[in-house]
Scaffold this motif. Structure first.
Motif: not given
Ligand code: SF4
Length: 468
Positions: A22, A24, A47, A50, A104-105, A141
């Motif tokens: 991803c 980030p 996020c 992860y 993030t997304c 992402s």
């Protein structure tokens, strides 16, 4: 000249075991390579979890990453309050010099204007003596991979801090890309012992590969100092490792609005610092090119030690070539990393049959054709996932797979050795200490490849043998 074949993907509904990470995450690695910086993910807590999970597993170090912790309400009404609370908490707990913010997304999808949030925060807290520097990398992402996030964060650090008025003209900026802490240490040592002044960005050689601590360090030592990032604006030249970088964002499936996407380009445009872009220096040919370039720019010679390393490497190629020549390899990883690896494999006589990356630049095929003499036997897979790689791999009958730990189950299914490189290495220790670059990195890779093939041969020999 016949050209490489480009894999046409069979239609399916989603990525299956994506061959990329991803965005980030890439930005967070860069932020850990800036002195006194705490990364903060503006978005959901999952996020950040992860990203921490992946980085801790690879680097085997504690990795603190803050999050503004979006909820359903934030998603509807915006993340302003969470952002302010998150920043206040980070300042109170870590007293950072820098907060590196990656979006993030979700934050990108709802259109969070982080620059405006930062400006508001700074205005409201201008009296606070602990106010850190803010660097914001826009990292959706769905518009790229960890490599796009990585290069975007390097770009953002330079665009935020570089100062043209620091002109000394003595030092060279080095933007090495996503390599291991050991590679960064080797690069710094090579330049230091040769008397070449440099700024390295990012530098997580210490912060993501710490010595043993008795007590927990909230912000690990190491990283590129802020005044060094400011000095990038006054350098003699910049060198970027990688030819694809995040340029795929301009030419591939994904389109960005800005035409300048890398730190080197930004410095050339805004500070008149000439930019030199080159393939990752993996193997003799690419390392020779790097050394020639840096000697020309600096006017200084790289010390004798590296000529001796080169000589030993050539000698080992001669000793080991009969074990590797004509073997077939699958190479999987980031686009610039696989292009560098293919160049190295070609010089040791290994035939890359499948070259695959989750990157979607559309530039990989062209890059591979530029580094091998006969590309007709190579199948290049851009925007690949591990399942699509697995589906085409059987018929190629490869002898080895070169890639991250995520290739393990394919190597296991085929019963062939996996040579672990790059990121992530989840199933072995030593990922941060693996070398890839320069003569010493090629030496490590060559020895590992030869020994893996010998081990395979020994294990599958009906009689066994002790001498080579
Ligand atoms: S939602 Fe987006 S930013 Fe969050 S972990 Fe997944 S890919 Fe990364």
């Amino acid at each position: 000249m016949q050209s490489t074949t480009e894999n046409k993907k069979t239609p399916y509904a989603s990525s299956r075991n994506a061959c990329k990470l991803c965005a980030p995450l890439g930005a967070s690695v860069v932020f850990k390579g800036i002195e006194g910086c705490v990364p903060m993910i503006h978005g959901s807590q999952g996020c950040a979890t992860y990203i921490r999970r992946y980085m801790i597993s690879h680097y085997k170090e504690p990795v603190d990453i803050a999050s503004s912790n979006f909820s359903e309400t934030t998603t509807i009404y915006g993340g302003n309050r969470n952002f302010i609370e998150g920043i206040n908490n980070v300042i109170r707990q870590y007293s950072p010099q820098v907060i590196g913010i990656a979006t993030t997304c979700l934050a990108e999808t709802i259109g969070e204007d982080v620059n405006a949030l930062v400006a508001e925060y700074k205005q409201a807290n201008e009296e606070n003596p602990l106010l850190p520097v803010f660097i914001h990398a826009s990292t959706p992402s769905y518009q790229g991979s960890h490599m796009d996030g990585f290069h975007e964060a390097v770009y953002a650090a330079v665009a935020t801090l570089a100062d043209k008025n620091t002109k000394s003209g003595a030092h060279i900026n080095l933007f090495p890309g996503f390599v291991s802490p050991a590679d960064l240490r080797n690069l710094k040592e090579m330049l230091t012992v040769s008397g070449i002044e440099y700024v390295l960005l990012p530098d997580y050689s210490a912060s993501l590969d710490n010595p043993f601590w008795k007590d927990y360090h909230l912000v690990p030592e190491g990283g590129t100092p802020l005044n060094h990032i400011r000095m990038t604006g006054g350098a003699r030249a910049s060198i970027e490792f990688g030819t694809i970088l995040n340029k795929g964002a301009l030419t591939g499936r994904i389109r960005k609005t800005k035409t300048i996407t890398t730190a080197g380009e930004w410095l050339e445009e805004h500070c008149d610092v000439p930019n030199h872009r080159m393939r990752m220096p993996i193997g003799i040919d690419a390392t020779d090119h790097f050394i020639e370039t840096i000697e020309t720019i600096s006017g200084k010679k790289i010390t004798e030690k590296y000529k001796l390393q080169r000589g030993r490497l050539v000698d080992s190629y001669i000793d080991g070539h009969k074990y590797v020549f004509g073997k077939k390899a699958i190479v999987i990883g980031d686009e610039d990393m696989v292009s560098g690896l293919v160049s190295f494999l070609s010089e040791i006589g290994i035939i890359p049959v499948i070259v695959a990356s989750g990157g979607e630049s559309g530039l990989l095929k062209e890059e591979i054709e530029a580094v091998v003499e006969d590309p007709s036997h190579i199948q290049v897979m851009n925007g690949a996932d591990f399942e699509s790689i697995r589906e085409v791999i059987q018929e190629t009958k490869p002898d080895l797979l070169i890639g991250s730990s995520k290739g393990y189950y394919i190597a296991r299914e085929l019963g062939i050795p996996l040579i672990r490189v790059g990121f992530p290495i989840h199933d072995r220790v030593g990922g941060p200490r693996m070398e890839h670059l320069f003569y010493s990195g090629a030496q490590q890779l060559f020895d590992r490849i030869v020994n893996a093939l010998l081990e395979y041969k020994q294990e599958h020999s009906p009689i066994g043998y002790k001498y080579m």
